[in-house]
Design a protein around this motif. Structure first.
Motif, PDB file in Angstrom:
ATOM      1  N   PHE A 219       0.838  -1.209   0.000  1.00 60.91           N
ATOM      2  CA  PHE A 219       0.000   0.000   0.000  1.00 60.91           C
ATOM      3  C   PHE A 219       0.874   1.262   0.000  1.00 60.91           C
ATOM      4  CE2 PHE A 219      -2.835   3.143   1.977  1.00 60.91           C
ATOM      5  CZ  PHE A 219      -3.977   2.972   1.218  1.00 60.91           C
TER       6      PHE A 219
ATOM      7  N   HIS B 211       1.626   4.008  -3.286  1.00 58.40           N
ATOM      8  CA  HIS B 211       1.383   5.450  -3.170  1.00 58.40           C
ATOM      9  C   HIS B 211       2.658   6.258  -3.391  1.00 58.40           C
ATOM     10  CE1 HIS B 211      -2.479   4.190  -1.462  1.00 58.40           C
ATOM     11  NE2 HIS B 211      -2.891   5.395  -1.783  1.00 58.40           N
TER      12      HIS B 211
ATOM     13  N   ARG C 112      -6.480  -0.594   7.635  1.00 56.29           N
ATOM     14  CA  ARG C 112      -7.218   0.580   7.168  1.00 56.29           C
ATOM     15  C   ARG C 112      -7.576   1.524   8.312  1.00 56.29           C
ATOM     16  NH1 ARG C 112     -13.052   1.983   5.911  1.00 56.29           N
ATOM     17  NH2 ARG C 112     -12.791   3.766   4.535  1.00 56.29           N
TER      18      ARG C 112
ATOM     19  N   GLY D 267      -6.064   9.867   0.130  1.00 57.39           N
ATOM     20  CA  GLY D 267      -5.532  10.372  -1.142  1.00 57.39           C
ATOM     21  C   GLY D 267      -6.047  11.773  -1.440  1.00 57.39           C
TER      22      GLY D 267
ATOM     23  N   GLY E  72     -15.177   7.326   3.440  1.00 58.14           N
ATOM     24  CA  GLY E  72     -13.719   7.328   3.284  1.00 58.14           C
ATOM     25  C   GLY E  72     -13.007   7.742   4.560  1.00 58.14           C
ATOM     26  N   THR E  73     -11.751   7.348   4.657  1.00 58.14           N
ATOM     27  CA  THR E  73     -10.949   7.756   5.815  1.00 58.14           C
ATOM     28  C   THR E  73     -10.738   9.269   5.842  1.00 58.14           C
ATOM     29  OG1 THR E  73      -8.968   7.313   4.501  1.00 58.14           O
ATOM     30  CG2 THR E  73      -9.653   5.586   6.031  1.00 58.14           C
TER      31      THR E  73
HETATM   32  N1  LIG Z   1      -9.324   6.774   1.708  1.00 57.96           N
HETATM   33  C1  LIG Z   1      -9.104   5.329   1.801  1.00 57.96           C
HETATM   34  C2  LIG Z   1      -7.765   5.037   2.454  1.00 57.96           C
HETATM   35  C3  LIG Z   1      -6.740   5.250   1.448  1.00 57.96           C
HETATM   36  O1  LIG Z   1      -6.856   4.689   0.371  1.00 57.96           O
HETATM   37  C4  LIG Z   1      -5.597   6.116   1.715  1.00 57.96           C
HETATM   38  C5  LIG Z   1      -5.222   6.390   3.021  1.00 57.96           C
HETATM   39  C6  LIG Z   1      -4.089   7.129   3.286  1.00 57.96           C
HETATM   40  C7  LIG Z   1      -3.334   7.634   2.243  1.00 57.96           C
HETATM   41  C8  LIG Z   1      -3.709   7.373   0.931  1.00 57.96           C
HETATM   42  C9  LIG Z   1      -4.841   6.627   0.666  1.00 57.96           C
HETATM   43  N2  LIG Z   1      -5.168   6.399  -0.649  1.00 57.96           N
HETATM   44  C10 LIG Z   1      -6.231   6.884  -1.318  1.00 57.96           C
HETATM   45  O2  LIG Z   1      -7.166   7.465  -0.857  1.00 57.96           O
HETATM   46  C11 LIG Z   1     -10.243   4.641   2.542  1.00 57.96           C
HETATM   47  O3  LIG Z   1     -11.210   5.294   2.910  1.00 57.96           O
HETATM   48  O4  LIG Z   1     -10.148   3.446   2.716  1.00 57.96           O
END
Ligand SMILES: N[C@@H](CC(=O)c1ccccc1NC=O)C(=O)O
Ligand code: HEM
Length: 283
Positions: free
Chosen positions: A64, A68, A130, A138, A254-255
């Motif tokens: 992961f 990125h 997660r 992102g 989303g996170t």
């Molecule tokens: N937003 C994603 C988590 C995630 O993919 C992410 C988390 C931290 C840094 C980059 C990420 N990539 C894209 O959103 C989620 O809600 O699962």
């Protein structure tokens, strides 16, 4: 190669390798002890930047993070090329502008294909780490937003909605909001070719003429096509990303605090160059 030994046994330090090859003594990478592979590419630093949040370590978190980081490296390259392409348009170097855009296209195709690698991770395995990522997302990628702004989709509200920006990141985004976009540079190209672009109707006529008389306006037409391709490839990434998101987290929020896939779907219709798309209906 018969016998090869690494002088210091370091795989990231770029030490010289000595040995015999086809009966000849070789001494690779020893240019007076100056540059080595590892020191040139700063591998000591680069390969030490993958720090997991999960504890005990979740196996898939390295993938992961790596994915990125690779995205961000390519974003940096894309910004380098798009900025130079924009500047080439502003100074009338049309061949160079389209040449650099074509390089961007190949990177963008690679970025979309990379989703395949991340999709080898299952939702269950993502679930192992997660919960550690929130509120990061992102959504906070400054370079991603810089690419959008530079391409033509300037939206100052994103700067306000960013949480935890460093001073340097704020400056970078603000600068992108103030500088000319690729589209504005393309309008300068059209003006330099003798077209008036002051109103939507003028612009429509200019694009129609360029498209109808491709032989006379070959370089301008090629540039318009290269811009449209960049737009299409960006849209393809958004579409691929949202489907991956649905596969990974379904309808969970989303996170980063958005509704998740719902938010991402609302961005699918974004186009950098609507005029170039509208033109299609009259060709
Ligand atoms: N937003 C994603 C988590 C995630 O993919 C992410 C988390 C931290 C840094 C980059 C990420 N990539 C894209 O959103 C989620 O809600 O699962
Ligand atoms: C498991 C994989 C992934 C999942 C589940 C995921 C999920 C999400 C979600 C839910 C959002 C909405 C913001 C929020 O978090 O509330 C988002 C936004 C975003 N993600 Fe991902 N993502 C994943 C992988 C990636 C990768 C590999 C990248 C590459 C850099 C990326 C880049 C982005 C960007 C740039 C946004 C903002 C999009 C926009 O505002 O239009 N994501 N992601």
């Amino acid at each position: 190669m018969t016998s090869v030994s690494e002088t210091e046994g370091a795989d990231t330090g770029g030490e010289a390798v000595t040995g015999r090859w086809d009966g000849v003594d070789v001494n690779f990478g020893e240019e007076g002890g100056r540059l080595t592979y590892g020191s040139y590419l700063r591998l000591g630093l680069l390969l030490d930047q993958q720090r997991l949040e999960s504890d005990p370590p979740a196996h898939d978190e390295l993938l992961f993070i790596t994915i990125h980081q690779v995205y961000e490296l390519w974003f940096k390259q894309v910004l380098h090329e798009l900025t130079a392409s924009r500047d080439a348009m502003l100074s009338g170097e049309l061949w160079l502008a389209q040449h650099l855009l074509r390089r961007v296209h190949t990177i963008e195709r690679t970025l979309t294909q990379q989703v395949d690698i991340l999709e080898t991770m299952t939702p269950q395995d993502f679930g192992e780490f997660r919960h550690r990522l929130s509120p990061a997302s992102g959504f906070q990628s400054v370079q991603f937003r810089e690419i959008e702004f530079l391409s033509g989709a300037k939206d100052p509200s994103f700067v306000k909605r960013f949480r935890g920006l460093s001073e340097d990141e704020k400056v970078r985004l603000q600068r992108r909001l103030e500088e000319p976009t690729l589209w504005e540079a393309f309008l300068v190209v059209l003006e330099a070719a003798g077209f008036s672009v002051g109103s939507d109707e003028d612009l429509r006529k200019a694009l129609q003429t360029v498209a109808t008389d491709r032989a006379q306006y070959a370089a301008t037409w090629e540039l318009a096509e290269a811009l449209l391709q960049h737009d299409e490839l960006a849209a393809a990434w958004r579409a691929r990303h949202v489907v991956m998101v649905e596969r990974m987290i379904g309808t969970k929020p989303g996170t980063g605090g958005s509704s998740g896939a719902g938010y991402l779907r609302s961005r699918l219709d974004l186009r950098y160059y609507p005029h170039l798309w509208h033109l299609r209906s009259s060709l």
